[in-house]
Design an enzyme around this catalytic site. Structure first.
Site, PDB file in Angstrom:
ATOM      1  CE  LYS A  61       8.317   2.846   6.455  1.00 29.03           C
ATOM      2  NZ  LYS A  61       7.373   3.104   7.560  1.00 29.03           N
TER       3      LYS A  61
ATOM      4  CE  LYS B  91       6.088   3.621   2.826  1.00 29.74           C
ATOM      5  NZ  LYS B  91       5.211   3.851   3.983  1.00 29.74           N
TER       6      LYS B  91
END
Length: 334
Positions: A203, A255
């Protein structure tokens, strides 16, 4: 005599001649069951609240969330990822609304479970940022820094209340070191061995999160660069991947999706667990804004971005277009 290994004998365009031919030889196909719908539910509202930076996306009431879940199920979407938005006066330094059994996210999980049962995979964001008055993903120490290990204790509590509410999958998204192992132990301790963990493995600290912060009513002060990953790094993601798998991750995620397709491809090549990617708010907003200006074809751009994420190796894609795309895919098959 023609050589059939090179031009003019070899003509790859033969396989592009008609739409039917192109469909037949397509290497990557989207299916509704590849898609997961992220959804926001806000406490204390009686009508859905539009998110200005994400046209078509709203903060749901409890009732409209149930309807959205049923609609996603009917369209063939695989799952729904829930984010809770508490009332501002319930935010505090420890994010206690996130571990309140009657907090908005836990209530929403129970609502969706009552609506769709086990037919739709119910996922929950496991993070403190929506519930803290400082907007960070963890609790702060005396110097205002995010305290990794103290935050893990809060994540363990969150995992347990979300599991008690009936969630199928928890998504620890705060990028704390050791979060997957702590969550796994917390779930197993209360007999929730069947609850899966979707690890936010890679992330990144991205500029594309802007609209999401409106969506969750973020109170963030400062940035998250000390815990989210540096966009410059790839090998670091593979280290995070190895740690998450060792700690018991059932699925892993990259992500954002679009700006990190190289990371996604590398992760997908490296593992034998399902791989997800999150097409985040800024990716959504860019397409919607450009389409609104008439600069791009909206439907074709949506399809192309999702196909690219799928082609890079994602078996599951979290996208705000999930239900819409699934409906169109269903119509195209009939």
């Amino acid at each position: 005599m023609n050589s059939y290994g090179s031009f003019p004998g070899a003509r790859p365009r033969r396989l592009r001649t008609t739409p039917a031919m192109r469909r037949m030889v397509a290497e990557t196909r989207l299916h509704s069951s590849d898609l997961i719908l992220p959804a926001f539910v806000r406490e204390g509202i009686t009508e859905p609240v539009p998110i200005q930076a994400m046209p078509g996306v709203v903060q749901h009431t409890r009732d409209t969330l149930r309807k959205a879940a049923a609609e996603a199920l009917e369209a063939g979407v695989a799952g729904i990822m829930l984010f809770g938005v508490p009332e501002d006066d319930k935010k505090d330094a420890a994010g206690t609304a996130g571990t309140d059994p009657d907090g908005i996210l836990q209530v929403a999980i129970r609502d969706v479970k009552a609506e769709v049962g086990d037919e739709l995979v119910i996922m929950s964001d496991l993070c403190l940022d929506e519930y803290t008055d400082h907007g960070h993903c963890g609790v702060l120490d005396a110097e205002g820094r995010v305290d990794n290990d103290a935050t893990l204790e809060r994540y363990a509590e969150m995992a347990q209340v979300q599991a008690d509410a009936g969630v199928h999958v928890v998504g620890p998204s705060g990028m704390m070191d050791g979060q997957v192992g702590v969550v796994r132990d917390a779930l197993d301790t209360i007999g929730k061995e069947d609850v899966s963990i979707l690890a936010y493995t890679a992330k990144y600290s991205s500029a594309f999160y802007g609209p999401f912060r409106e969506a969750v009513g973020s109170s963030l002060r400062g940035d998250r660069k000390t815990y989210q990953q540096d966009p410059a790094n790839l090998r670091e993601s593979l280290r995070e991947l190895a740690l998450d798998l060792e700690e018991g991750a059932d699925m892993v995620m990259v992500k954002p999706a679009g700006p990190y397709l190289d990371v996604l491809a590398k992760v997908a090549e490296s593992v034998d667990v399902p791989v997800a990617a999150y097409q985040i708010s800024g990716e959504y907003a860019m397409v919607e804004a450009a389409a609104e200006k008439g600069w791009i074809d909206r439907d074709k751009a949506i399809q192309e971005t999702l196909t690219g994420i799928r082609r890079a190796g994602a078996q599951m894609i979290l996208t705000y277009w999930a239900t819409e795309v699934a409906q169109k895919l269903g119509s195209a098959r009939h």
